[in-house]
Design a protein around this motif. Sequence first.
Motif, mmCIF file in Angstrom:
data_model
loop_
_atom_site.group_PDB
_atom_site.id
_atom_site.type_symbol
_atom_site.label_atom_id
_atom_site.label_comp_id
_atom_site.label_asym_id
_atom_site.label_seq_id
_atom_site.Cartn_x
_atom_site.Cartn_y
_atom_site.Cartn_z
ATOM 1 N N GLY A 1 -13.192 -12.277 -7.709
ATOM 2 C CA GLY A 1 -12.884 -11.645 -6.483
ATOM 3 C C GLY A 1 -12.727 -10.096 -6.227
ATOM 4 O O GLY A 1 -12.474 -9.581 -7.474
ATOM 5 N N SER A 2 -12.628 -9.413 -5.062
ATOM 6 C CA SER A 2 -12.560 -8.042 -4.858
ATOM 7 C C SER A 2 -10.977 -7.859 -4.725
ATOM 8 O O SER A 2 -10.227 -8.716 -4.462
ATOM 9 C CB SER A 2 -13.018 -7.772 -3.686
ATOM 10 N N PRO A 3 -10.784 -6.665 -5.243
ATOM 11 C CA PRO A 3 -9.289 -6.207 -4.762
ATOM 12 C C PRO A 3 -8.951 -5.960 -3.572
ATOM 13 O O PRO A 3 -9.838 -5.736 -2.726
ATOM 14 C CB PRO A 3 -9.028 -4.836 -5.819
ATOM 15 N N LEU A 4 -7.725 -6.139 -3.356
ATOM 16 C CA LEU A 4 -7.342 -5.610 -1.783
ATOM 17 C C LEU A 4 -7.830 -4.444 -1.300
ATOM 18 O O LEU A 4 -7.722 -3.613 -2.190
ATOM 19 C CB LEU A 4 -5.628 -5.645 -1.599
ATOM 20 N N ARG A 5 -8.252 -4.131 -0.266
ATOM 21 C CA ARG A 5 -8.827 -2.929 0.182
ATOM 22 C C ARG A 5 -7.907 -2.477 1.623
ATOM 23 O O ARG A 5 -8.509 -1.770 2.278
ATOM 24 C CB ARG A 5 -10.262 -2.994 0.652
ATOM 25 N N GLU A 6 -6.716 -2.808 1.547
ATOM 26 C CA GLU A 6 -5.817 -2.326 2.513
ATOM 27 C C GLU A 6 -5.070 -0.921 2.035
ATOM 28 O O GLU A 6 -5.135 -0.682 1.019
ATOM 29 C CB GLU A 6 -4.593 -3.341 2.972
ATOM 30 N N PRO A 7 -4.862 0.039 3.351
ATOM 31 C CA PRO A 7 -4.143 1.223 2.780
ATOM 32 C C PRO A 7 -3.048 0.899 2.208
ATOM 33 O O PRO A 7 -2.240 0.019 2.165
ATOM 34 C CB PRO A 7 -4.101 1.872 4.391
ATOM 35 N N LEU A 8 -2.599 2.059 1.411
ATOM 36 C CA LEU A 8 -1.263 2.158 0.643
ATOM 37 C C LEU A 8 -0.180 2.069 1.999
ATOM 38 O O LEU A 8 -0.389 2.727 2.871
ATOM 39 C CB LEU A 8 -1.278 3.437 0.262
ATOM 40 N N PRO A 9 0.764 1.325 1.708
ATOM 41 C CA PRO A 9 1.922 1.290 3.031
ATOM 42 C C PRO A 9 2.168 2.668 3.346
ATOM 43 O O PRO A 9 2.468 3.668 2.528
ATOM 44 C CB PRO A 9 3.117 0.531 2.192
ATOM 45 N N GLU A 10 2.077 2.939 4.730
ATOM 46 C CA GLU A 10 2.417 4.375 5.177
ATOM 47 C C GLU A 10 3.548 4.968 4.868
ATOM 48 O O GLU A 10 3.486 6.015 4.378
ATOM 49 C CB GLU A 10 2.152 4.307 6.731
ATOM 50 N N GLU A 11 4.686 4.081 4.841
ATOM 51 C CA GLU A 11 6.032 4.631 4.454
ATOM 52 C C GLU A 11 6.147 5.157 2.771
ATOM 53 O O GLU A 11 6.677 6.192 2.621
ATOM 54 C CB GLU A 11 6.982 3.547 4.612
ATOM 55 N N LEU A 12 5.533 4.405 2.072
ATOM 56 C CA LEU A 12 5.431 4.801 0.727
ATOM 57 C C LEU A 12 4.639 5.974 0.258
ATOM 58 O O LEU A 12 4.987 6.799 -0.258
ATOM 59 C CB LEU A 12 5.039 3.441 -0.125
ATOM 60 N N GLU A 13 3.567 6.198 1.083
ATOM 61 C CA GLU A 13 2.663 7.239 0.845
ATOM 62 C C GLU A 13 3.360 8.511 1.467
ATOM 63 O O GLU A 13 3.160 9.430 0.816
ATOM 64 C CB GLU A 13 1.177 7.214 1.784
ATOM 65 N N THR A 14 3.868 8.295 2.524
ATOM 66 C CA THR A 14 4.999 9.542 3.034
ATOM 67 C C THR A 14 5.748 9.724 2.018
ATOM 68 O O THR A 14 6.200 11.117 2.097
ATOM 69 C CB THR A 14 5.548 9.022 4.683
ATOM 70 N N GLU A 15 6.626 8.816 1.674
ATOM 71 C CA GLU A 15 7.579 9.192 0.660
ATOM 72 C C GLU A 15 6.996 10.033 -0.522
ATOM 73 O O GLU A 15 7.620 10.937 -0.998
ATOM 74 C CB GLU A 15 8.371 7.950 0.160
ATOM 75 N N ILE A 16 5.885 9.621 -0.976
ATOM 76 C CA ILE A 16 5.376 10.303 -2.307
ATOM 77 C C ILE A 16 4.674 11.610 -1.728
ATOM 78 O O ILE A 16 5.309 12.478 -2.473
ATOM 79 C CB ILE A 16 4.212 9.510 -2.540
ATOM 80 N N LEU A 17 4.277 11.622 -0.925
ATOM 81 C CA LEU A 17 3.522 12.913 -0.347
ATOM 82 C C LEU A 17 4.497 14.031 0.084
ATOM 83 O O LEU A 17 4.276 15.359 -0.127
ATOM 84 C CB LEU A 17 2.426 12.912 0.435
#
Length: 371
Positions: A348-364
């Motif tokens: 099957g294909s890997p998940l194609r949902e976005p990175l959780p917004e809260e986590l992306e914000t924390e990282i960036l």
Amino acid sequence: MNIRFSYRKIDKNEKKQLRETIREASSALEEMLGSFNNDATELEGAVERHGNHTLYRARLKLHLPGRTLVALEEADDGNTVIRQAFAELRRQAERFKHLARNDYLWKRPKRRAELRNKLTGDSDDRAQRKTYLELVQSHLPELYHFIRRELAYRQSVGELSPSDIGADEVLDAIIARGFDSFSNRPRHLEILPWLTGLALDIIQEEVDAHRVRERRVSTEDFAPTDAMDISDDEDTEIHEFYQPDEVIRMEDILPDPESENPEQVEAIRERALLVHRTLALLPPRWRQAMVLAHVHGMKETELAEILGQSGEQLQQLQTCAEAFMREWLAQHLAQEDIDQASTAELLGSPLREPLPEELETEILEKILPVE
């Protein structure tokens, strides 16, 4: 530390020399062990000369609380082989010390603060940090989904518990380790395979740490004096009630089937769930070789590099993994369905949902701010 050594086919004069080498190497080992060096620690060793050949073998066995380390070396000189064996034993013991006394149990709440300080300190590497961020940012979603998938497999077979580490923490650690080694990274590797290799290393370290804890190694004797004295740490206060215990179920790593027929959707998800449960049963390297190739589309040369395998070994891993998976699935699915499906279709294909917004914000914004 209690020490016992035996010698075989070693004459009296040579034995005297070897004993002095062993004494020096044992002293260095005891010093390195530190608080691990106690009455419960025992070192067994044997030095043997092979018949009339100028070939020596040294075998060392170090018994520590909850773990036995073994080193075996061969060389054409007795003193050399002893030094080599002790060097290997020290390497293993250093790793064991890190895992057994490590900060997983009492310093995990400080990880994010330390990571932030490390990457945003008053340094002159702003340009390097910006370059690094631009390179890794687009790969974070794919990397995050791979991490969740691998953690789900490990948790399902008991190699990790949900409280050991979460996907966000693995991602944090990858970012930090990647920044540390960014200038020395293998230039022939693309960024995503390189970061994936770091992910595999970090997850395996957590698995090793889990095994140590499962063997009930006491950490009380090895805890730093200030291990619990972290009340003055601002980040710790913020995360005081943080519970890194996300249970990643197999269902959580399945992509949504592309169908509007409810019965077909359910059938697709049931088969996908069965496939993933089968993958969890595979040896990690088998699974990783197959999943990274057929799901994440990595090249053979990239896989060989990050898995530490030759091309021939990699082919063998993939062949064994696929054979096991198909044989196991044949016990639960129609043989015709299995035969007609390619490996990629089964996985099957890997998940194609976005990175959780809260986590992306924390990282960036908090971990890798450029401005």
